[in-house]
Design an enzyme around this catalytic site. Structure first.
Site, PDB file in Angstrom:
ATOM      1  N   HIS A  54      41.068  68.818  34.140  1.00  0.00           N
ATOM      2  CA  HIS A  54      40.644  67.805  33.181  1.00  0.00           C
ATOM      3  C   HIS A  54      41.804  67.340  32.298  1.00  0.00           C
ATOM      4  CE1 HIS A  54      37.662  65.764  30.663  1.00  0.00           C
ATOM      5  NE2 HIS A  54      38.337  66.209  29.618  1.00  0.00           N
ATOM      6  N   HIS A 103      31.994  62.096  30.573  1.00  0.00           N
ATOM      7  CA  HIS A 103      31.486  63.358  30.037  1.00  0.00           C
ATOM      8  C   HIS A 103      30.360  63.824  30.955  1.00  0.00           C
ATOM      9  CE1 HIS A 103      31.596  65.735  26.056  1.00  0.00           C
ATOM     10  NE2 HIS A 103      32.734  65.819  26.672  1.00  0.00           N
TER      11      HIS A 103
END
Lengths: 750, 223
Positions: A54, A103
């Site tokens: 990420h 998200h």
């Protein structure tokens, strides 16, 4: 006992939980090589989050470079990729910054908080550039509408996006919602934020100026979201592991609203040199990125961080992803003025360290050194993987299984039935049940919002300067051909922006894919990036930044490759914008562009036959450019009163949406030589419908002819209250509305 | 004419309210929640938003803000005050208006272009409308259900203190379709819908909201 640098040097063999923190054995060894000793627990925590997929983009970096290498020449780009968000010049001294971020994993685990903090995170990215956030958009993907889990996830996600954005006072001006079985258990929540500033207000995340103070302000640091980036965003879900709920952050939009106003006052008073928001990897990320982008050294006393929970360990403090926090670099002379402003907004503030010239990031805990690293090794020199990729063996078969053999409606009655069923199908049905939960009016500058083709904002009241933004992404097209699919997403967002009369300027991308460890997924990813980079070059719209989300898969099943593309455009006079809806009886409807028999990956094939195969519609970026110029010029010169781009579901769906906007009617005829079904439902690209007042018809058609762009007179707006496709069928507008608007509300209100 | 617009922490529509005042021809004056001074303004707007995060109860904390002390006194003395959405909630919590606002009956936030009927044109903020006039302005709230006991509701009806009522579908479960009420004197008005979002044709669904602001300005000129 606290694990210090001194202790680490003396105890090289102490075993460490690198595996649980998501590091691979060779990565752990590399950290030991860099440091020349074992890392302390705090250092290990820091490297593990910053080297996660990420934060480090380790699997995607080698491909993402193309966005820079192939970037078209653009005078508009003020800040490119690599900062919190890219910045685009829109004229009159104004600059706009915008970015999309995912998200996804948190929103599956805890839909409300996952989605809410997704909005909060991207808003802080925009704020950190020195801009006032002025709008948000959301791009959502869910499993089948009738699946049980969709009923758990969707209402929570929508309430979270709305709850956070509404409470921040940011209008939600658009986005999309798509349902597909591949997103079951892997919903996508991508949030986009756009902000506005003057050129002089641009702030970067660079800690320079030895002796300047490092200030942490906003919410206190708590135990929420610890390891969110490494644990949640960088692994596939697996039933055998314990619940990941504690790794999801909890948002407080009120705190963020106060933080926005406070930061804007700090920028206005010019008392902050550099600023960075705390998102993924929290303090680890902010300190290492600020330091490595600046003079290279920073000294932090970690015990000065204000805590919500005094029992947190130093490692937890460094990894916490507590929301609504910012880190500023402030000169000693400005510190009092800085603190006076944060006090006025009741924002808690702690001076936790200072910029140094040592080239080291040193973090102490009550006088003992727990981190001593070169910040570049944490923030920039993470692992880079050249993951193997290969065109999957099933790709040929998928492309060979085209829609040609599917039964097509032919009679007028069959076409009518097809239209009504498609209108009510989950992907084409009205999304008002969702978007009515979002405030689109706050701030008073929303000129167009959903269900218009793009969101349009007024930026400056005195000059009428405005911007338009649209997001699009068709995972089915990309599954059939990832290179073309990514370009189709770009083309549609570009077309949507131009449809409102705005000149497209720049791109942000949200790349959502399955596991990079699967060569087939990696091939989809590589192809999509190649397609998007080539497309951006051809259209002259550089990528300014974006987000990569991998591991969106359950077991061996990856999501449809989903490249969501956001395009930003500018309107010199926002009062000239072109809305979608038909309004005035007697005006003429023109179809622009060429209609071909293209149904591969179409909404018709999917909704009517559950079919996905063949080739997606062909891309013609030169035609897209030409169409955009026609739409922009026609808007500027007042030649058209309405326009709507053609995409999913084709002409028929666009006509219905335009008719429903103001409840008028329309009469449409099928041009000679065109099959009615193809005319109504084909998803050929580079097309739009426009409404031309009779007084402007000659000028408009002359313009299209001069550019040799296909244009056909296909209908008239009337007040008959029906959509009449002459010689085929007639449907009352009320019946269209009932079909279009009941699907989502009847599903979620039941 | 100077119209104050209060900013609490969490106020969201304060700049919109200030813009509406300017579009109507007045001068907008920012008032800060922590400053117990109205700075001599001729009227006050309490804007929409989520003051103090709506923690505890909508408007319950804002009611104790320093600026509310002189405001409540001035309102009792006849100063025109308009509370919009969260501002309406603050006025109810401050007991300047009767009743309370609770969570929408469907339990979701709702944003829509809302048809309304103006029922009372004798207040400081509605004198420019015609009695019974239908208008459309944005509505956006999560806790917009107006409630009060039957006696209070009967009293409001009998005294003509229901200022605007929802026309068509009731969007939030408000008793008797009430969208806005006034005090006995007609100077304090609370409204759930947002007239400040309907003052320009470019950004609003209509310009029907402008009348609230021109009404008070004209009233101030006349007096």
């Amino acid at each position: 006992m606290i694990d210090t640098v001194e202790l680490a040097a003396k105890t090289p063999d102490q075993s460490q939980p690198w595996d649980e923190l998501g590091l691979k054995a060779d990565e752990y060894q590399r950290i030991r090589d860099i440091l020349g000793r074992r890392p302390t627990n705090a250092e290990l925590a820091m490297y593990s989050v910053m080297w996660s997929e990420h934060c480090s983009y380790k699997s995607s970096k080698v491909h993402l470079r193309q966005f820079g290498d192939k970037a078209p020449q653009s005078d508009a780009l003020l800040v490119g990729m690599g900062q919190n968000a890219g910045v685009v010049d829109i004229g009159h001294g104004y600059a706009v910054t915008f970015k999309i971020e995912s998200h996804n994993h948190p929103s599956y685990v805890e839909p409300y908080q996952g989605a809410a903090t997704g909005v909060g995170g991207i808003v802080r990215d925009i704020l950190a550039m020195g801009a006032r956030p002025v709008a948000v958009m959301d791009s959502l993907r869910f499993g089948p509408l009738d699946a049980d889990d969709t009923h758990r996830v969707l209402p929570g996600v929508v309430a979270g996006v709305g709850g956070y954005g509404n409470c921040l006072g940011l209008p939600n001006i658009g986005g999309e919602v798509v349902f597909d079985p591949s997103y079951a258990a892997n919903p996508l929540v991508n949030a986009l934020c756009v902000g506005v500033m003057k050129h002089d207000d641009i702030h970067l995340a660079n800690a320079t100026g030895v002796g300047n103070k490092v200030v942490l302000f906003g919410a206190r640091t708590g135990g929420d979201g610890i390891g969110g980036a490494s644990i949640l965003a960088s692994e596939s879900f697996d039933d055998t592991k314990p619940s990941k709920r504690p790794a999801v952050q909890v948002g407080d939009p009120f705190m963020e609203k106060v933080l926005i106003e406070c930061c804007l006052e700090l920028f206005g008073a010019q008392v902050v040199e550099a600023i960075q928001d705390l998102g993924a990897a929290g303090i680890s990320c902010a300190t290492s990125e600020l330091a490595s982008n600046g003079d290279g050294g920073m000294y932090v006393q970690l015990e000065k961080v204000l805590l919500r929970d005094p029992s947190l360990t130093p490692g937890e403090i460094m990894m916490s992803e507590s929301q609504e926090r910012m880190m500023g670099i402030v000169t000693p002379e400005n510190l009092d003025a800085f603190l006076a402003i944060t006090a006025r907004w009741d924002v808690e503030t702690a001076v936790i360290g200072e910029v140094t010239g040592t080239g080291r990031l040193i973090i102490d805990w009550h006088g003992e050194t727990i981190v001593d690293v070169d910040p570049r090794t944490v923030a920039h020199d993470g692992p880079v993987y050249e993951r193997p990729f290969a065109r999957p063996p099933w790709q040929d078969e998928l492309q060979a299984a085209g829609p040609e053999g599917l039964a097509r409606p032919s009679s007028g009655d069959e076409l009518r039935g097809t239209l009504l069923r498609l209108l009510a199908s989950p992907n084409l049905a009205s999304k008002a049940w969702i978007t009515d939960q979002y405030d689109r009016y706050v701030l008073g500058n929303t000129v167009l919002a959903q269900p218009e083709d793009a969101g349009v904002l007024r930026i400056d009241e005195s000059t009428g300067l405005g911007v338009a933004i649209a997001t699009d992404g068709n995972g089915r097209y990309a599954k059939l051909d990832p290179y073309t699919g990514a370009q189709l997403a770009l083309a549609e967002a570009y077309r949507n922006v131009a449809t409102t009369g705005a000149r497209p300027l720049a791109v942000t991308d949200g790349l959502n894919f399955g596991s990079p460890e699967d060569p087939a997924v990696m091939w989809q990813f590589a192809e999509a990036i190649r397609g998007l980079a080539d497309g951006c070059q051809a259209l002259g719209t550089p990528v300014t930044g974006g987000n990569v989300s991998l591991y969106n898969q359950t077991g061996d099943t990856a999501i449809l490759p989903t490249a969501i593309v956001g395009v930003l455009g500018v309107l010199d006079d926002v009062a000239r914008r072109t809305p979608q809806g038909f309004r005035e009886s007697g005006q003429v409807v023109y179809l622009l562009g060429e209609t071909r028999d293209e149904f591969g990956g179409s909404e018709w094939a999917w909704a009517e036959h559950g079919h996905l195969g063949g080739r997606p519609p062909s891309v013609d970026l030169a035609a897209e450019r030409e169409l955009a110029e026609i739409l922009v010029n026609a808007s500027r010169d007042g030649l058209i009163d309405a326009a709507h781009d053609l995409s999913d579901g084709g002409l028929a769906i666009a006509l219905v949406e335009s008719v429903l906007r103001y409840g008028v009617g329309a009469r449409v005829w099928v041009p000679d030589g065109l099959d009615p079904f193809v005319f109504l439902f084909s998803e050929s690209q580079a097309r739009a419908i426009v409404v031309v007042p009779r007084s402007e018809e000659v000028r408009f058609t002359d313009m299209c002819s001069a550019r040799r762009f296909p244009h056909q007179r296909i209908g008239m707006v009337d007040d008959g209250g029906v959509l009449d496709v002459q010689g085929q069928f007639v449907v009352p507008v009320d019946e269209l509305r009932a079909a279009h608007e009941s699907t989502l509300s009847s599903t979620f209100e039941a | 004419m100077r119209i104050g617009v209060v900013t609490f922490p969490g106020s969201l529509d304060d700049r919109d309210a200030a813009r509406a005042v300017r579009v109507a021809g007045g001068e907008a004056v920012s008032l800060w929640h922590g400053d117990a001074d109205l700075h001599g303004v001729d009227a006050v707007v309490l804007p929409g938003g989520f003051s103090y995060g709506d923690y505890l109860r909508c408007g319950a904390i804002a009611r104790f803000a320093p600026v509310m002390e002189p405001l409540v006194d001035a309102a009792r003395g006849g100063l025109p005050v308009l509370g919009i959405c969260n501002g309406f909630q603050v006025l109810c919590e401050s007991h300047l208006l009767p009743g309370a606002l609770i969570r929408n009956d469907h339990r979701k936030f709702v944003c829509r272009d809302q048809p309304l009927r103006v029922e009372n044109t004798a207040t400081a903020w509605t004198s420019g409308y015609a009695a019974g006039q239908q208008i459309v302005i944005p509505l956006k709230n999560g806790e917009g259900g107006y409630v009060a006991d039957d006696r209070t509701l009967d009293e409001l009806e009998a005294e003509g203190r229901v200022v605007v009522r929802y026309a068509g579908d009731n969007p939030n479960g408000s008793y008797r379709d009430i969208a806005g009420v006034t005090n006995a004197r007609g100077n304090v008005v609370g409204l759930m819908p947002h007239p400040e979002h309907a003052v320009e044709s470019l950004t609003g669904p209509t310009t029907d909201g402008l009348g609230f602001f021109t009404s008070v300005l004209e009233g101030l000129v006349r007096s």
